[in-house]
Each structure stands twice: as structure tokens, then as C-alpha cells.
Design a protein around this motif. Sequence first.
Motif, mmCIF file in Angstrom:
data_model
loop_
_atom_site.group_PDB
_atom_site.id
_atom_site.type_symbol
_atom_site.label_atom_id
_atom_site.label_comp_id
_atom_site.label_asym_id
_atom_site.label_seq_id
_atom_site.Cartn_x
_atom_site.Cartn_y
_atom_site.Cartn_z
ATOM 1 N N MET A 102 0.836 -1.196 0.000
ATOM 2 C CA MET A 102 0.000 0.000 0.000
ATOM 3 C C MET A 102 0.876 1.254 0.000
ATOM 4 O O MET A 102 0.573 2.230 -0.687
ATOM 5 C CB MET A 102 -0.913 0.004 1.229
ATOM 6 C CG MET A 102 -1.948 1.072 1.188
ATOM 7 S SD MET A 102 -3.059 1.205 2.605
ATOM 8 C CE MET A 102 -2.757 -0.220 3.577
ATOM 9 N N TRP A 123 2.313 2.331 -3.454
ATOM 10 C CA TRP A 123 1.388 3.001 -4.360
ATOM 11 C C TRP A 123 0.903 4.339 -3.820
ATOM 12 O O TRP A 123 0.685 5.275 -4.588
ATOM 13 C CB TRP A 123 0.177 2.099 -4.640
ATOM 14 C CG TRP A 123 0.551 0.952 -5.493
ATOM 15 C CD1 TRP A 123 0.758 -0.329 -5.096
ATOM 16 C CD2 TRP A 123 0.807 0.971 -6.897
ATOM 17 N NE1 TRP A 123 1.124 -1.103 -6.159
ATOM 18 C CE2 TRP A 123 1.162 -0.335 -7.288
ATOM 19 C CE3 TRP A 123 0.783 1.971 -7.867
ATOM 20 C CZ2 TRP A 123 1.479 -0.655 -8.593
ATOM 21 C CZ3 TRP A 123 1.096 1.642 -9.173
ATOM 22 C CH2 TRP A 123 1.436 0.354 -9.529
ATOM 23 N N SER A 124 0.730 4.452 -2.515
ATOM 24 C CA SER A 124 0.142 5.677 -1.966
ATOM 25 C C SER A 124 1.122 6.843 -1.924
ATOM 26 O O SER A 124 0.723 7.982 -2.167
ATOM 27 C CB SER A 124 -0.449 5.424 -0.581
ATOM 28 O OG SER A 124 0.554 5.025 0.325
#
Length: 41
Positions: free
Chosen positions: A20, A23-24
Motif C-alpha cells: 500500500m 502506491w500511496s
Amino acid sequence: MESANDHKAHNRTYGSFISMLKWSVPLIAVITLIVVILIAE
């Protein structure tokens, strides 16, 4: 009751968190760049 040293669950949670994060962080950076450019105009 679950063992306090549940390494499989730890690895799964850590892997999910890192995925996560991969990508964030770039997504937030791009959104921030767009907002800064819009404000600067």
C-alpha cells in the motif's frame, strides 16, 4: 488463543502495508505537485 509470535500473520500484514505504501506515496506526491502548480498560477 493465537500465539503471540504469529510470524505468518505478521509477514502478511507487513507485506500488505508495504504494498500500500509503494502506491500511496507516489500518488500523494503527484496530487501534491498538481495542487502546488494550480496554486502557483
